[in-house]
Write a protein that holds these residues in place. Structure first.
Motif, PDB file in Angstrom:
ATOM      1  N   UNK A  66       0.014   6.998  11.207  1.00  0.00           N
ATOM      2  CA  UNK A  66      -1.448   6.875  11.225  1.00  0.00           C
ATOM      3  C   UNK A  66      -2.054   8.232  10.927  1.00  0.00           C
ATOM      4  N   UNK A  67      -2.920   8.269   9.927  1.00  0.00           N
ATOM      5  CA  UNK A  67      -3.365   9.564   9.413  1.00  0.00           C
ATOM      6  C   UNK A  67      -4.306  10.284  10.374  1.00  0.00           C
ATOM      7  N   UNK A  68      -4.170  11.598  10.421  1.00  0.00           N
ATOM      8  CA  UNK A  68      -5.088  12.453  11.159  1.00  0.00           C
ATOM      9  C   UNK A  68      -6.038  13.068  10.132  1.00  0.00           C
ATOM     10  N   UNK A  69      -7.183  12.425   9.968  1.00  0.00           N
ATOM     11  CA  UNK A  69      -8.192  12.876   8.999  1.00  0.00           C
ATOM     12  C   UNK A  69      -7.656  13.031   7.584  1.00  0.00           C
ATOM     13  N   UNK A  70      -6.707  12.187   7.193  1.00  0.00           N
ATOM     14  CA  UNK A  70      -6.206  12.238   5.818  1.00  0.00           C
ATOM     15  C   UNK A  70      -5.297  13.408   5.535  1.00  0.00           C
ATOM     16  N   UNK A  71      -4.923  14.138   6.593  1.00  0.00           N
ATOM     17  CA  UNK A  71      -4.133  15.355   6.368  1.00  0.00           C
ATOM     18  C   UNK A  71      -2.651  15.148   6.662  1.00  0.00           C
ATOM     19  N   UNK A  72      -2.355  14.430   7.738  1.00  0.00           N
ATOM     20  CA  UNK A  72      -0.947  14.187   8.081  1.00  0.00           C
ATOM     21  C   UNK A  72      -0.870  12.970   8.982  1.00  0.00           C
ATOM     22  N   UNK A  73       0.296  12.305   8.930  1.00  0.00           N
ATOM     23  CA  UNK A  73       0.505  11.140   9.773  1.00  0.00           C
ATOM     24  C   UNK A  73       0.864  11.558  11.190  1.00  0.00           C
ATOM     25  N   UNK A  74       0.475  10.723  12.140  1.00  0.00           N
ATOM     26  CA  UNK A  74       0.675  11.091  13.538  1.00  0.00           C
ATOM     27  C   UNK A  74       1.094   9.889  14.375  1.00  0.00           C
ATOM     28  N   UNK A  75       2.026   9.093  13.856  1.00  0.00           N
ATOM     29  CA  UNK A  75       2.584   8.014  14.667  1.00  0.00           C
ATOM     30  C   UNK A  75       3.942   7.637  14.082  1.00  0.00           C
ATOM     31  N   UNK A  76       4.552   6.614  14.612  1.00  0.00           N
ATOM     32  CA  UNK A  76       5.863   6.128  14.160  1.00  0.00           C
ATOM     33  C   UNK A  76       6.988   7.110  14.456  1.00  0.00           C
ATOM     34  N   UNK A  77       6.798   8.061  15.350  1.00  0.00           N
ATOM     35  CA  UNK A  77       7.827   9.057  15.662  1.00  0.00           C
ATOM     36  C   UNK A  77       9.145   8.367  16.002  1.00  0.00           C
ATOM     37  N   UNK A  78      10.206   8.865  15.438  1.00  0.00           N
ATOM     38  CA  UNK A  78      11.531   8.291  15.688  1.00  0.00           C
ATOM     39  C   UNK A  78      11.655   6.866  15.174  1.00  0.00           C
ATOM     40  N   UNK A  79      10.796   6.509  14.240  1.00  0.00           N
ATOM     41  CA  UNK A  79      10.770   5.171  13.621  1.00  0.00           C
ATOM     42  C   UNK A  79      10.401   4.067  14.604  1.00  0.00           C
ATOM     43  N   UNK A  80       9.844   4.413  15.762  1.00  0.00           N
ATOM     44  CA  UNK A  80       9.441   3.360  16.687  1.00  0.00           C
ATOM     45  C   UNK A  80       8.286   2.555  16.092  1.00  0.00           C
ATOM     46  N   UNK A  81       8.184   1.322  16.533  1.00  0.00           N
ATOM     47  CA  UNK A  81       7.161   0.365  16.074  1.00  0.00           C
ATOM     48  C   UNK A  81       7.397  -0.136  14.654  1.00  0.00           C
ATOM     49  N   UNK A  82       8.493   0.281  14.019  1.00  0.00           N
ATOM     50  CA  UNK A  82       8.790  -0.266  12.707  1.00  0.00           C
ATOM     51  C   UNK A  82       9.735  -1.449  12.884  1.00  0.00           C
ATOM     52  N   UNK A  83       9.433  -2.541  12.202  1.00  0.00           N
ATOM     53  CA  UNK A  83      10.333  -3.680  12.211  1.00  0.00           C
ATOM     54  C   UNK A  83      10.665  -4.021  10.770  1.00  0.00           C
ATOM     55  N   UNK A  84      11.517  -5.005  10.579  1.00  0.00           N
ATOM     56  CA  UNK A  84      11.872  -5.395   9.208  1.00  0.00           C
ATOM     57  C   UNK A  84      10.731  -6.141   8.529  1.00  0.00           C
ATOM     58  N   UNK A  85       9.711  -6.531   9.296  1.00  0.00           N
ATOM     59  CA  UNK A  85       8.674  -7.384   8.733  1.00  0.00           C
ATOM     60  C   UNK A  85       7.474  -6.612   8.214  1.00  0.00           C
ATOM     61  N   UNK A  86       7.048  -5.555   8.957  1.00  0.00           N
ATOM     62  CA  UNK A  86       5.777  -4.962   8.560  1.00  0.00           C
ATOM     63  C   UNK A  86       5.884  -4.134   7.289  1.00  0.00           C
ATOM     64  N   UNK A  87       5.371  -4.713   6.199  1.00  0.00           N
ATOM     65  CA  UNK A  87       5.272  -3.991   4.936  1.00  0.00           C
ATOM     66  C   UNK A  87       6.608  -3.397   4.487  1.00  0.00           C
ATOM     67  N   UNK A  88       7.581  -4.239   4.301  1.00  0.00           N
ATOM     68  CA  UNK A  88       8.940  -3.867   3.881  1.00  0.00           C
ATOM     69  C   UNK A  88       9.755  -3.209   4.990  1.00  0.00           C
ATOM     70  N   UNK A  89       9.089  -2.695   6.004  1.00  0.00           N
ATOM     71  CA  UNK A  89       9.789  -2.153   7.155  1.00  0.00           C
ATOM     72  C   UNK A  89      10.845  -1.122   6.812  1.00  0.00           C
ATOM     73  N   UNK A  90      12.053  -1.340   7.305  1.00  0.00           N
ATOM     74  CA  UNK A  90      13.102  -0.343   7.163  1.00  0.00           C
ATOM     75  C   UNK A  90      13.495  -0.122   5.705  1.00  0.00           C
TER      76      UNK A  90
END
Lengths: 408, 408, 408
Positions: A66-90
């Motif tokens: 999740x972008x911090x003011x369009x400068x850098x992403x700030x979520x999904x650390x350690x690939x958490x919250x990613x599944x095989x379903x959301x937008x191609x996932x892994x």
């Protein structure tokens, strides 16, 4: 069903891009001196190890979280919250890892034959968790979660990573060789041209996945993308060849050919889906000429690049990004006219220079003053095979065993 | 949806076929003398460059454009009017380019070690815009636009190009070596058998795409096609091996093995989708024997083929096309009975001989009298690495650097 | 439609697995002494020929035919009754052939540099029609026809063949080197580390298909499977590297790195679809440590494995199968709790040991007393390139031609 097709295509493309590690290794082994080829092989394995772990754990989140003011992403650390379903996932993580892997391997190759292995790994670490993903966020940050980044908002186009991967790798390489300095004898080893040729064919093969997978989904235009990739590669070779005949120097067109074909592949990366076959030939041809010209400039400026990474990836990538506005079809422009698009493309390249070259230069300077970047002159003379692995390349060892005296 | 599956499959198969360039390079590098391996590597890059540009611009239109009385295509020049939608579109162009690339690389390999690089490129140019596509039009001319050609009308079958690609390449090679003559010392260099083995495995891998993609669409029978490919390759090896043991000569079965496996792969190309696994084994086994026998005949006739291209591709391809009527399942015959089909297959091979061998012989004769095909005896002795690139292969250079005297 | 996706995916994965033959050849060529590299290359071609014919005709039926009390399959002889429609049909045969091919090539590599070629081919024959398929039936026997085997009934899990392929290959190798004995000078040749590195990258590439295709159908989780494959490989390298630094011996971490990455790939094979990326890293890391430790034990026990097949495939495979119950997600357990699953995993490994090691030991003992396994000490000293093929590796030949004296 469409999701299944997307996943199958992206995973296969990711595998092809992974295979470029083999191609880069063969290319580097073929071009450097044989006294360093074991070192370079192992170095590439190590670098990919570092990149794999670091990019997945921290680089990917910074690039696609999740972008911090369009400068850098700030979520999904350690690939958490990613599944095989959301937008191609892994599958999406997988192909992005492979793109990052290519970028990191390239700059390490340029600095080979005189750089120590530990600082190179530290540079790989910092590149894969900070330098590469932040610029990547600016260009592709909205491709996983639906969001915008400042450069995407401006309308910057980089289809498959001509700037994200290749210009980034090229600027890190440029910073690296500026700090570490040239080799004592700045001669291309050319120790094994057949293996280098195998490397080019492997890279070319992998590039089909690199460009074909660049829209991060399957579409019926992938045939066009891979055809354009081939045409640009061939035209790049032709361009470099013609320049070489006009310049009539540097004994032989061998290096020109290699630079031309790889330059053509890099340049079309920006636009593979967006231009006609004829335009792909033009892009490749122009880039082949410019890439080979830049090699002479680098030689004049005493920038010693052991594997021609800077002409191919930096110059080829910039050329591709800047030619794009004038060669892609009108409908794919993000801005109303070609000149405006050209302006935005320049903004992207300048942003890459400021962030990537700037930060890399600082990184290598600090490394140079702390752990030290460079081996001793004696070690450089002996070759890093022996220094790092107490090992000789086969036939040198054989000569020794057989009682021949060797100078090593 | 079906279109998407077709495109994804054909593009992937095309990539696999592209990769055969790497396999051919490794095979040739492994079999010729080390003093020519740099030359051959670069030569293959150049040839593929020429083929890519020329085939796309003029060869493809001649092969698949709107037919002129079933003899040659006469539209689609410069790939105009092709889109991603019409009948696989660019994906079809892509895989056809790769087939053409294989054919051109093969004949250049057979003539290596004594042929100059410029006439080889001219021959590649003429082959890819004229010789290859016209015969291809006769066999496959109705596969893109819906139309008929004279050989298709007769019911000729060549599933994946045993004649279109391999027999064509073989006849060009035969014409070439007839005109250029044998090497001064017609010995196989066998300079690097492990690299040649890598080449065989790469070719075998690529052949899955070659045969699997040969119906130019995805079908559930692709599993059968790739399985048959493997069985024929293995049986070809077995056939050549058994012949070698019966003949008990020529010191070692190494060359027989290579010819057997490649011959088996070529032969099944004609029929991979149309026969049972058991028939694939029979086709491979018979071809392995015939291919290895033909090698002895070539030696007797003093036809000096540096990389065994003629036994493998010409003899293997003809064998495959002529065995086909007796081994495929009844339902796939285009004519009511197997003997009639056999007759038509012979017509196809004769047509290939007349057009391809005839035209190639004229082409090479003209080249020989104008630019000249052959290097001087001194150059042949020194090796083309040095002559063309002022370069030595690694360890030879090392010996020189180390102060050893070398004869080169 | 779903069937089409399954077939397209399985065929592509099968091609990737086939390509591991090239990887294994490069790896072995790189690690053994150069005087045996031609032998090993040809040996791998021969072995794959034997496996292809024998596994398809008799091994596959024994592995997947109608079960005889859950012990072995007893139908489908010669692939009869298989069509392209029933449960993937020939595509399933194709990928299973490739799995079998990997297993057979591995054990032959471990015994190289002192074992004769004929008994190795007989061992390949028996392995591919009896040893490998019977254990395979116990684990995967219900995957083609709907049926149960005794080990599947117990709930044993081996996703992609960590035991079926790798532990089996490892136990055959262990039996083989126990019977044939060590080399006279048990030194790793390390004749060509760059080619070995190319081999690792090819294997890694092929492993995407190995693990990705292991559910024998396409699913949206394939992205996770290939990502886990990469993470485990990288973590395996890291584990081996850290152990090497702690042990501080054996001069250089080169071998550790190779064993670590390959061990990580083997271990994740058991669980690629069933664990999170974090768990894949943990599995790889632990396995990397154990694999590298086992190498020191083998050296102490004087078990001389020319290509480190036993640490990588046997130890790596067992580790993967036994770690699995504690690292996969709860939902994928076949038994109510992790300890019970662990118990069943041990049963599977013990069953593999009893059947595979037991039978292999008997097989090699009989071969040793009849045709004889071992070359003479003089032949071992001269190298099998010359003994079997009257051939030298390139530069040795060159030295001879050039008038240098060589000891060979």
């Amino acid at each position: 069903m469409a999701l299944s097709l997307d996943i199958i295509w992206i995973v296969i493309c990711g595998c092809f891009v992974f295979f470029m590690q083999a191609g880069l290794t063969c290319l580097e082994v073929g071009f450097i001196q044989s006294k360093n080829i074991i070192f370079v092989s192992i170095e590439n394995l190590l670098t990919f190890m570092v990149t794999t772990i670091c990019f997945c754990m921290a680089g990917f989140p910074l690039m696609f979280g999740k972008t911090f003011h369009g400068i850098a992403g700030m979520s999904l650390w350690g690939l958490q919250d990613i599944t095989s379903k959301n937008n191609l996932g892994f599958a999406f993580v997988f192909i992005q890892l492979m793109f990052a892997g290519v970028a990191v391997t390239i700059f390490a190759g340029a600095m080979s034959e005189r750089t120590k292995i530990i600082p190179l790994q530290i540079a790989a670490f910092i590149s894969s968790i900070l330098i590469y993903p932040v610029f990547g966020h600016w260009v592709w940050g909205g491709n996983f979660l639906k969001q915008s980044t400042w450069l995407q908002n401006m309308g910057y186009i980089d289809c498959a990573g001509a700037s994200v991967v290749h210009v980034t790798a090229g600027f890190i390489a440029l910073a690296g060789i500026s700090v570490v300095g040239g080799r004592k004898k700045a001669t291309s080893g050319r120790s094994n041209i057949p293996i280098a040729t195998l490397g080019v064919f492997i890279l070319w093969f992998g590039w089909m996945g690199f460009n074909g997978g660049s829209t991060f989904r399957f579409s019926e235009e992938v045939g066009l993308a891979v055809l354009n990739t081939n045409l640009s590669a061939a035209a790049g070779m032709a361009g470099a060849l013609i320049l070489n005949f006009l310049m009539k120097k540097n004994g032989g067109y061998l290096i020109s050919l290699f630079n031309g074909v790889l330059g053509g592949l890099v340049a079309i990366t920006a636009a593979a889906f967006y231009c006609t076959p004829a335009a792909a030939i033009e892009i490749g041809f122009i880039t082949g000429i410019i890439v080979d010209l830049s090699r002479y400039l680098l030689e004049r400026w005493k920038l010693d690049d052991a594997v021609n990474a800077i002409p191919v990836h930096l110059v080829g990538g910039i050329t591709g990004c800047l030619l794009l506005p004038f060669f892609i079809e009108q409908q794919y422009l993000n801005l109303p006219d070609r000149i405006s698009q050209f302006g935005v493309q320049i903004v992207g390249i300048v942003a890459n220079f400021v962030w990537v070259f700037g930060l890399s230069y600082i990184m290598f300077s600090i490394l140079n003053r702390t752990v030290g970047l460079r081996v001793t002159p004696e070690e450089e003379e002996k070759g890093l095979n022996i220094v790092e692995f107490e090992d000789y390349y086969s036939w040198e060892k054989y000569l020794e065993i057989s009682g021949f005296e060797t100078e090593i």
